[in-house]
Design an enzyme around this catalytic site. Structure first.
Site, mmCIF file in Angstrom:
data_model
loop_
_atom_site.group_PDB
_atom_site.id
_atom_site.type_symbol
_atom_site.label_atom_id
_atom_site.label_comp_id
_atom_site.label_asym_id
_atom_site.label_seq_id
_atom_site.Cartn_x
_atom_site.Cartn_y
_atom_site.Cartn_z
ATOM 1 N N LYS A 111 1.003 -1.188 -0.154
ATOM 2 C CA LYS A 111 -0.067 0.032 0.038
ATOM 3 C C LYS A 111 1.179 1.186 -0.126
ATOM 4 O O LYS A 111 0.691 2.197 -0.816
ATOM 5 C CB LYS A 111 -0.932 -0.077 1.304
ATOM 6 C CG LYS A 111 -1.517 1.375 1.620
ATOM 7 C CD LYS A 111 -2.289 1.123 3.187
ATOM 8 C CE LYS A 111 -2.495 2.515 3.719
ATOM 9 N NZ LYS A 111 -1.403 3.130 4.446
ATOM 10 N N ASN A 112 1.679 1.233 0.878
ATOM 11 C CA ASN A 112 2.637 2.519 1.124
ATOM 12 C C ASN A 112 3.588 2.702 0.028
ATOM 13 O O ASN A 112 4.380 3.920 -0.085
ATOM 14 C CB ASN A 112 3.286 2.576 2.420
ATOM 15 C CG ASN A 112 2.387 2.762 3.404
ATOM 16 O OD1 ASN A 112 1.027 3.175 3.342
ATOM 17 N ND2 ASN A 112 2.621 2.542 4.734
ATOM 18 N N ASP A 120 3.417 0.847 12.290
ATOM 19 C CA ASP A 120 2.207 0.121 11.562
ATOM 20 C C ASP A 120 1.963 -1.243 12.048
ATOM 21 O O ASP A 120 0.775 -1.925 11.984
ATOM 22 C CB ASP A 120 2.199 0.377 10.160
ATOM 23 C CG ASP A 120 1.911 1.626 9.572
ATOM 24 O OD1 ASP A 120 1.769 2.448 10.415
ATOM 25 O OD2 ASP A 120 2.093 1.845 8.211
ATOM 26 N N ARG A 139 -8.959 -0.598 3.817
ATOM 27 C CA ARG A 139 -8.136 0.277 3.321
ATOM 28 C C ARG A 139 -6.760 -0.154 2.857
ATOM 29 O O ARG A 139 -6.017 0.059 1.913
ATOM 30 C CB ARG A 139 -8.067 1.494 4.174
ATOM 31 C CG ARG A 139 -9.089 2.473 4.317
ATOM 32 C CD ARG A 139 -8.606 3.756 5.236
ATOM 33 N NE ARG A 139 -7.279 4.226 4.763
ATOM 34 C CZ ARG A 139 -6.324 4.855 5.191
ATOM 35 N NH1 ARG A 139 -6.256 4.724 6.503
ATOM 36 N NH2 ARG A 139 -4.928 5.284 4.780
ATOM 37 N N ARG A 170 -0.877 14.669 12.752
ATOM 38 C CA ARG A 170 -0.340 14.196 11.591
ATOM 39 C C ARG A 170 -0.051 15.429 10.611
ATOM 40 O O ARG A 170 -0.913 15.780 9.740
ATOM 41 C CB ARG A 170 -1.167 13.181 10.810
ATOM 42 C CG ARG A 170 -1.415 11.690 11.587
ATOM 43 C CD ARG A 170 -2.034 10.957 10.556
ATOM 44 N NE ARG A 170 -0.980 10.215 9.864
ATOM 45 C CZ ARG A 170 -1.259 9.121 8.925
ATOM 46 N NH1 ARG A 170 -2.319 8.599 9.052
ATOM 47 N NH2 ARG A 170 -0.160 8.716 7.962
ATOM 48 N N CYS A 215 -5.260 7.306 8.466
ATOM 49 C CA CYS A 215 -5.583 6.890 9.881
ATOM 50 C C CYS A 215 -5.797 7.972 10.815
ATOM 51 O O CYS A 215 -4.728 8.834 10.889
ATOM 52 C CB CYS A 215 -4.649 5.718 10.186
ATOM 53 S SG CYS A 215 -5.003 4.058 9.264
HETATM 54 C C1 LIG Z 1 0.645 6.487 2.935
HETATM 55 C C2 LIG Z 1 1.834 6.200 3.846
HETATM 56 O O1 LIG Z 1 3.072 6.082 3.505
HETATM 57 N N1 LIG Z 1 1.494 6.229 5.205
HETATM 58 C C3 LIG Z 1 2.695 5.832 5.952
HETATM 59 C C4 LIG Z 1 3.344 7.046 6.327
HETATM 60 O O2 LIG Z 1 2.735 7.982 6.767
HETATM 61 P P1 LIG Z 1 2.923 9.454 6.745
HETATM 62 O O3 LIG Z 1 4.086 9.730 5.621
HETATM 63 O O4 LIG Z 1 1.986 10.525 6.862
HETATM 64 O O5 LIG Z 1 3.872 9.630 8.177
HETATM 65 P P2 LIG Z 1 5.231 10.440 8.311
HETATM 66 O O6 LIG Z 1 6.440 9.694 8.348
HETATM 67 O O7 LIG Z 1 5.292 11.827 7.548
HETATM 68 O O8 LIG Z 1 4.963 11.001 9.893
HETATM 69 C C5 LIG Z 1 5.632 10.587 10.924
HETATM 70 C C6 LIG Z 1 5.882 11.445 11.999
HETATM 71 O O9 LIG Z 1 6.242 12.797 11.649
HETATM 72 C C7 LIG Z 1 5.306 13.769 11.685
HETATM 73 N N2 LIG Z 1 5.380 14.653 10.704
HETATM 74 C C8 LIG Z 1 5.107 14.407 9.429
HETATM 75 C C9 LIG Z 1 5.097 15.139 8.408
HETATM 76 C C10 LIG Z 1 5.369 16.484 8.700
HETATM 77 O O10 LIG Z 1 5.035 17.302 7.583
HETATM 78 N N3 LIG Z 1 5.372 16.926 9.768
HETATM 79 C C11 LIG Z 1 5.346 15.893 10.933
HETATM 80 O O11 LIG Z 1 5.590 16.572 12.074
HETATM 81 C C12 LIG Z 1 3.827 13.066 12.203
HETATM 82 O O12 LIG Z 1 2.936 13.853 12.717
HETATM 83 C C13 LIG Z 1 4.286 11.770 12.737
HETATM 84 O O13 LIG Z 1 4.595 12.000 13.889
HETATM 85 O O14 LIG Z 1 4.314 6.763 7.300
HETATM 86 C C14 LIG Z 1 3.841 6.264 8.613
HETATM 87 C C15 LIG Z 1 5.037 6.116 9.358
HETATM 88 O O15 LIG Z 1 5.879 5.149 9.030
HETATM 89 C C16 LIG Z 1 3.044 5.093 8.293
HETATM 90 O O16 LIG Z 1 2.391 4.784 9.596
HETATM 91 C C17 LIG Z 1 1.990 5.265 7.417
HETATM 92 O O17 LIG Z 1 1.609 3.924 7.137
HETATM 93 C C1 LIG Z 2 -1.338 5.011 9.095
HETATM 94 C C2 LIG Z 2 -1.421 4.149 7.903
HETATM 95 O O1 LIG Z 2 -1.827 4.626 6.899
HETATM 96 P P1 LIG Z 2 -2.116 6.103 6.268
HETATM 97 O O2 LIG Z 2 -0.819 6.681 6.437
HETATM 98 O O3 LIG Z 2 -2.419 5.616 4.770
HETATM 99 O O4 LIG Z 2 -3.306 6.752 7.168
HETATM 100 C C3 LIG Z 2 -1.080 2.701 7.938
HETATM 101 O O5 LIG Z 2 -1.083 2.157 6.885
HETATM 102 O O6 LIG Z 2 -1.096 2.294 9.112
#
Ligand SMILES: CC(=O)N[C@H]1[C@@H](OP(=O)(O)OP(=O)(O)OC[C@H]2O[C@@H](n3ccc(=O)[nH]c3=O)[C@H](O)[C@@H]2O)O[C@H](CO)[C@@H](O)[C@@H]1O
Ligand SMILES: C=C(OP(=O)(O)O)C(=O)O
Length: 421
Positions: free
Chosen positions: A22-23, A306, A398, A124, A119
């Site tokens: 998915k990711n 995750d 999802r 986030r 999620c």
């Molecule tokens: C679609 C996808 O790929 N989703 C994955 C992606 O989510 P996603 O890319 O949203 O997760 P991030 O790695 O960005 O977030 C990790 C942490 O960084 C913080 N943060 C992130 C971006 C930002 O601009 N500012 C900030 O503060 C977030 O609040 C969080 O605490 O990585 C997560 C962490 O491995 C996984 O749980 C999700 O499954």
């Molecule tokens: C946090 C997850 O996904 P998403 O970033 O797509 O919400 C997840 O896959 O567990």
């Protein structure tokens, strides 16, 4: 309303076919939209709800998309993108919608983001994404609900991420790929899915180096072309099936090319689960009581957040006290209350949880609060006595393709139901 009904007690045995990631597929759909000509073909696409939403969103902005479900293949023609608007009703249903912004910026000069879903895991933020776009020359207007990003052309710059954001890294690489000049992204994410996206972009003509080191350099090019790419296996789906074998005293062969479970395998091994690699197949079995474990979630190569929820279920079934420290998301413990309804004894204090095992689990009516707590409850149901009904099953759909059918093929008693309420 989707719900899963699980009757526990069956050991899972046989061959589990691991889906595409998915990711990885979601950013790849975003990457395909960068190609102004030709058709992109993605193989090994997981048939999950997030992919369906991504297809709808791509169509809304003007792409031509064919999703061939039985062939697990997507064909995307982005030559005629026509709308910069990512409408709330689709974009708020999945996180991957944020990955469409770079293509809209490059192709249409603006992106209007009416919302981003995903999620519900506490805060986030997307500040790294927007700060990065600004450093590359975009104007970002962050309204109360709508975010408007505009750029008449991006220029390379040095970017730094406070933490190595997964989608943040992917978005900034895509933004830099067609920018003028050189971009350096410091503290970039190391996740294998990010590397798979870099592989695809490189085939498309992007010039990216340093993937997997934390320092990524992107030399902008004038255009990217459509390619064929096979999505890597989903290590989270694989982890869940390994855990299903572990908690039911089962034995599974996990099929998915090049599958590497990393730290999840080592943690399960510490708990008493046996793994053996047989060429491209990973064999997993467990025929002894599980030992307790300590988990600290982290970005790759740390323990993936995750898989923290499914691991909480496994810990509830281990003999002794396990400790879990969640370091990525501040709202990822909603599962504890649901597991406790089934007889578990999980105490939560801030971002730490103590799991007192082993407590026999009994079937109950429980709710998925997010994708991974949902699949963790399916695991609990497989090991519980009696029937477990998991509400809000859409969240599981999802991220896991044909879950009930794949688990039934291994001997589980699980059905997926759809009802009006
Ligand atoms: C679609 C996808 O790929 N989703 C994955 C992606 O989510 P996603 O890319 O949203 O997760 P991030 O790695 O960005 O977030 C990790 C942490 O960084 C913080 N943060 C992130 C971006 C930002 O601009 N500012 C900030 O503060 C977030 O609040 C969080 O605490 O990585 C997560 C962490 O491995 C996984 O749980 C999700 O499954
Ligand atoms: C946090 C997850 O996904 P998403 O970033 O797509 O919400 C997840 O896959 O567990």
């Amino acid at each position: 309303m989707v719900r899963y009904r699980v009757r526990g007690g069956n050991a899972l045995r046989g061959t589990a076919f691991i889906q595409g990631a998915k990711n990885a597929v979601l950013p790849m759909i975003g990457a395909a939209l960068l190609a102004a000509r030709g058709r992109t073909v993605l193989r090994n696409v997981p048939i999950i709800e997030d992919v369906r939403r991504a297809v709808e969103l791509a169509e809304t902005i003007g792409a031509y998309v064919e999703l061939h479900e039985s062939e697990r293949t997507l064909v995307i023609d982005a030559s005629r993108l026509s709308s910069p608007v990512l409408p709330a009703e689709i974009a708020r249903r999945f996180r991957g919608s944020v990955l469409f912004t770079p293509a809209l910026l490059h192709r249409l000069g603006e992106a209007i983001v009416e919302g981003v879903g995903g999620c519900n895991l506490g805060s986030r933020n997307l500040d790294f994404h927007y700060l990065g776009y600004k450093r590359l020359g975009a104007v970002v207007d962050e309204g109360e609900t709508v975010i408007h990003v505009k750029a008449s052309g991006l220029t390379g710059a040095t970017l730094y991420l406070d933490t190595p954001s997964h989608t943040g890294t992917e978005n900034l690489i895509m933004a830099a790929a067609l920018a003028k000049g050189t971009t350096v992204i410091e503290n970039a994410a190391l996740e294998p899915e990010v590397l798979d996206v870099i592989d695809m972009l490189t085939k498309m003509g992007a010039r990216i180096s340093g993937g997997g080191t934390g320092f990524i350099t992107v030399e902008g090019v004038d255009e990217l072309h459509a390619v064929e790419h096979t999505v890597m296996p989903d290590r989270l789906d694989a982890g869940v099936f390994a855990m299903a074998a572990a908690i039911t005293g089962g034995e599974l062969s996990l099929v998915g090319t090049g599958l590497d479970l990393g730290v999840v395998r080592y943690k399960l091994e510490q708990m008493g689960v046996d793994f053996a690699r047989q060429g491209a197949v990973l064999h997993v079995r467990c025929d002894r009581p599980l030992r307790p474990i300590n988990i600290i979630t982290d970005t790759y190569p740390g323990f993936a957040t995750d898989l923290q929820s499914p691991m909480m279920t496994v810990a509830a079934l281990a003999d002794g006290t396990s400790y879990i420290h969640e370091r990525i998301f501040d709202g990822r413990f909603a599962l504890a209350g649901e597991l406790n309804k089934m007889g578990a004894n999980v105490e939560v204090d801030g971002n730490r949880a103590v799991v007192h095992g082993r407590t026999p689990l009994t079937g109950a009516r429980v709710t998925a609060h997010d994708l991974r707590s949902g699949i963790a409850l399916v695991l609990a149901g497989l090991a519980a006595e009696g029937e477990t009904v998991i509400e809000s099953g859409y969240l599981i759909d999802r991220g896991h393709a044909h879950l009930a059918a794949r688990m039934r093929a291994l001997g589980a008693d699980i059905t997926r139901e759809i009802s009006e309420h």
